[in-house]
Scaffold this motif. Sequence first.
Motif, short mmCIF file in Angstrom:
data_model
loop_
_atom_site.label_atom_id
_atom_site.label_comp_id
_atom_site.label_asym_id
_atom_site.label_seq_id
_atom_site.Cartn_x
_atom_site.Cartn_y
_atom_site.Cartn_z
N LEU A 290 0.83 -1.20 0.00
CA LEU A 290 0.00 0.00 0.00
C LEU A 290 0.88 1.25 0.00
O LEU A 290 0.67 2.20 -0.76
N SER A 291 1.86 1.23 0.86
CA SER A 291 2.75 2.37 1.02
C SER A 291 3.47 2.70 -0.29
O SER A 291 3.52 3.84 -0.72
N ARG A 292 4.01 1.68 -0.88
CA ARG A 292 4.79 1.83 -2.10
C ARG A 292 3.95 2.33 -3.27
O ARG A 292 4.45 2.94 -4.20
N ASN A 293 2.66 2.02 -3.22
CA ASN A 293 1.82 2.34 -4.36
C ASN A 293 0.88 3.51 -4.12
O ASN A 293 -0.19 3.60 -4.71
N GLY A 294 1.30 4.39 -3.25
CA GLY A 294 0.57 5.64 -3.11
C GLY A 294 -0.47 5.70 -2.00
O GLY A 294 -1.24 6.65 -1.94
N PHE A 295 -0.50 4.69 -1.12
CA PHE A 295 -1.46 4.75 -0.02
C PHE A 295 -0.79 4.58 1.33
O PHE A 295 -1.15 3.71 2.11
N PRO A 296 0.18 5.44 1.59
CA PRO A 296 0.97 5.26 2.82
C PRO A 296 0.14 5.34 4.09
O PRO A 296 0.40 4.62 5.04
N LEU A 297 -0.83 6.21 4.08
CA LEU A 297 -1.58 6.38 5.32
C LEU A 297 -2.52 5.20 5.57
O LEU A 297 -2.79 4.84 6.71
N ASP A 298 -2.99 4.60 4.49
CA ASP A 298 -3.79 3.39 4.65
C ASP A 298 -2.93 2.28 5.23
O ASP A 298 -3.40 1.45 6.01
N ALA A 299 -1.68 2.28 4.83
CA ALA A 299 -0.76 1.28 5.36
C ALA A 299 -0.62 1.43 6.86
O ALA A 299 -0.68 0.46 7.61
N VAL A 300 -0.47 2.68 7.28
CA VAL A 300 -0.33 2.93 8.72
C VAL A 300 -1.60 2.49 9.45
O VAL A 300 -1.53 1.85 10.51
N ARG A 301 -2.74 2.79 8.84
CA ARG A 301 -4.01 2.39 9.45
C ARG A 301 -4.09 0.87 9.59
O ARG A 301 -4.49 0.33 10.61
N LEU A 302 -3.70 0.20 8.51
CA LEU A 302 -3.73 -1.27 8.53
C LEU A 302 -2.87 -1.84 9.66
O LEU A 302 -3.28 -2.77 10.35
N LEU A 303 -1.71 -1.24 9.84
CA LEU A 303 -0.80 -1.78 10.86
C LEU A 303 -1.30 -1.49 12.27
O LEU A 303 -1.11 -2.31 13.18
N ASN A 304 -1.94 -0.36 12.44
CA ASN A 304 -2.54 -0.10 13.75
C ASN A 304 -3.65 -1.10 14.01
O ASN A 304 -3.81 -1.62 15.11
N ASP A 305 -4.41 -1.36 12.96
CA ASP A 305 -5.47 -2.33 13.02
C ASP A 305 -4.94 -3.70 13.44
O ASP A 305 -5.53 -4.41 14.24
N MET A 306 -3.81 -4.02 12.87
CA MET A 306 -3.16 -5.30 13.17
C MET A 306 -2.87 -5.43 14.66
O MET A 306 -3.16 -6.45 15.27
N GLU A 307 -2.30 -4.37 15.22
CA GLU A 307 -1.97 -4.43 16.65
C GLU A 307 -3.23 -4.53 17.49
O GLU A 307 -3.23 -5.20 18.52
N ASN A 308 -4.28 -3.89 17.02
CA ASN A 308 -5.54 -3.99 17.76
C ASN A 308 -6.08 -5.41 17.74
O ASN A 308 -6.80 -5.83 18.64
N LYS A 309 -5.74 -6.13 16.68
CA LYS A 309 -6.21 -7.52 16.61
C LYS A 309 -5.30 -8.46 17.38
O LYS A 309 -5.48 -9.66 17.35
N GLY A 310 -4.31 -7.88 18.03
CA GLY A 310 -3.46 -8.72 18.88
C GLY A 310 -2.28 -9.34 18.17
O GLY A 310 -1.63 -10.22 18.71
N VAL A 311 -2.01 -8.90 16.95
CA VAL A 311 -0.82 -9.40 16.25
C VAL A 311 0.34 -8.48 16.60
O VAL A 311 0.23 -7.26 16.44
N LYS A 312 1.41 -9.07 17.08
CA LYS A 312 2.54 -8.25 17.55
C LYS A 312 3.30 -7.59 16.40
O LYS A 312 3.60 -8.22 15.40
N ALA A 313 3.59 -6.32 16.58
CA ALA A 313 4.39 -5.60 15.60
C ALA A 313 5.85 -6.00 15.74
O ALA A 313 6.31 -6.31 16.83
N ASP A 314 6.55 -6.03 14.65
CA ASP A 314 7.98 -6.29 14.71
C ASP A 314 8.73 -5.10 14.10
O ASP A 314 8.13 -4.08 13.77
N SER A 315 10.04 -5.25 13.94
CA SER A 315 10.81 -4.10 13.47
C SER A 315 10.42 -3.72 12.03
O SER A 315 10.50 -2.57 11.64
N SER A 316 10.00 -4.71 11.28
CA SER A 316 9.55 -4.42 9.92
C SER A 316 8.28 -3.58 9.95
O SER A 316 8.10 -2.65 9.16
N THR A 317 7.39 -3.91 10.86
CA THR A 317 6.16 -3.14 11.01
C THR A 317 6.50 -1.68 11.32
O THR A 317 5.95 -0.76 10.72
#
Length: 349
Positions: A290-317
């Motif tokens: 998403l980020s690479r193709n012009g939707f960086p903020l959606d990417a950020v939203r997705l990753l926040n969403d991920m953490e809310n679902k209990g999936v742990k963020a890593d350094s790549s995140t």
Amino acid sequence: VKSCNYLMNHLTVNGKFDMAISIYHQLKKGGWSPNVFTYTILIKGYCGQKKLVEALDLLKEMIELGITPDDFTYATFIEGLCLHGGSDQGYMFLQQCREEGSPISTFCYNAVIRRFCDEMKLQNAEDVLHDMGRHGVRPDSYCYSSLIRGYCKTGDVQKAQALHDEMVSEGIKTNCFVVSSIIDSLCKTGLAEGAIDMFQEFKDSGLFLDQVAYNNVIDALCKMGKVEAALKFFNEMKSRMVPDTKNYTTLLNGYCLQGKLEDALSVFEEMLEMGLEPDSITYNVLAAGLSRNGFPLDAVRLLNDMENKGVKADSSTHSNIIKGLCGGGKVMEAKAFFDGLEEKGIDTN
RNA sequence: UCGAUAGUGUACACGUA
């Protein structure tokens, strides 16, 4: 005793070896006699804690008590010795036991070969492989697998294939573990065409190829930009077995690499519909796309969403989030996010 | 099924040129 062994083993592999030991003591107090299994589990536990002396003492103790160690017991101790004292030492011990007439089976040789490979001493590993035959123990696919994988790691696929041929000519059946090691190595050394041929060849020969083997070729095709071809393999796989999270992630990545976000998203949805749980890598892949193709903020939203679902963020995140924010023009937020990580003591290398 | 062992997916940084 069986139930105690079962319990002790689970405690040991889950890092609660002290509890296993106390069960062992209670067992003895209660007048029960530990058996070979009990001792093997304890030896494994001590080896896991680098307590080789204690492990060896147990080995001697059981012999004194008339409980004869079997090849599993020796393999367990030998593996510990290799791991913490070096494979050379482990192999020396094996040879010593062999001379004393102790039961040294393929499991024992296996441990040594695997550890030599981990140390990248491939020639030593191969020497052991050929030495065991001279002592009347037939190598199995695990022995060859370790060695083949070792050579794959060094990029010497030729040698890996030669060993595979040798294995087959010795009458040892190949399997998808060995084959997919080679396929993957071919793919990653730029010989994807050969890899795909090999895949087809083994599939046609009737060898069962599992999700991992499929994923090797799917990934290679995706990385070459041939997502359509990858999709064909993916669908073929679906008709035979249930794809797993990694298969979906790989295909998802393929679409992202091509900038085909719609397709990527539909893969993501299909995966959810199948009841598979996306993991942090799945999210990272999609976010990077998403980020690479012009939707960086959606990417950020997705990753926040991920953490809310209990999936742990890593350094790549984290780096995806920072990149997303910067790409979305929110440089200050990115800096704030970064500082936040440092405050939490997260490694920001 | 009371004890051991092998293969696949993401970002970045790094090293060599």
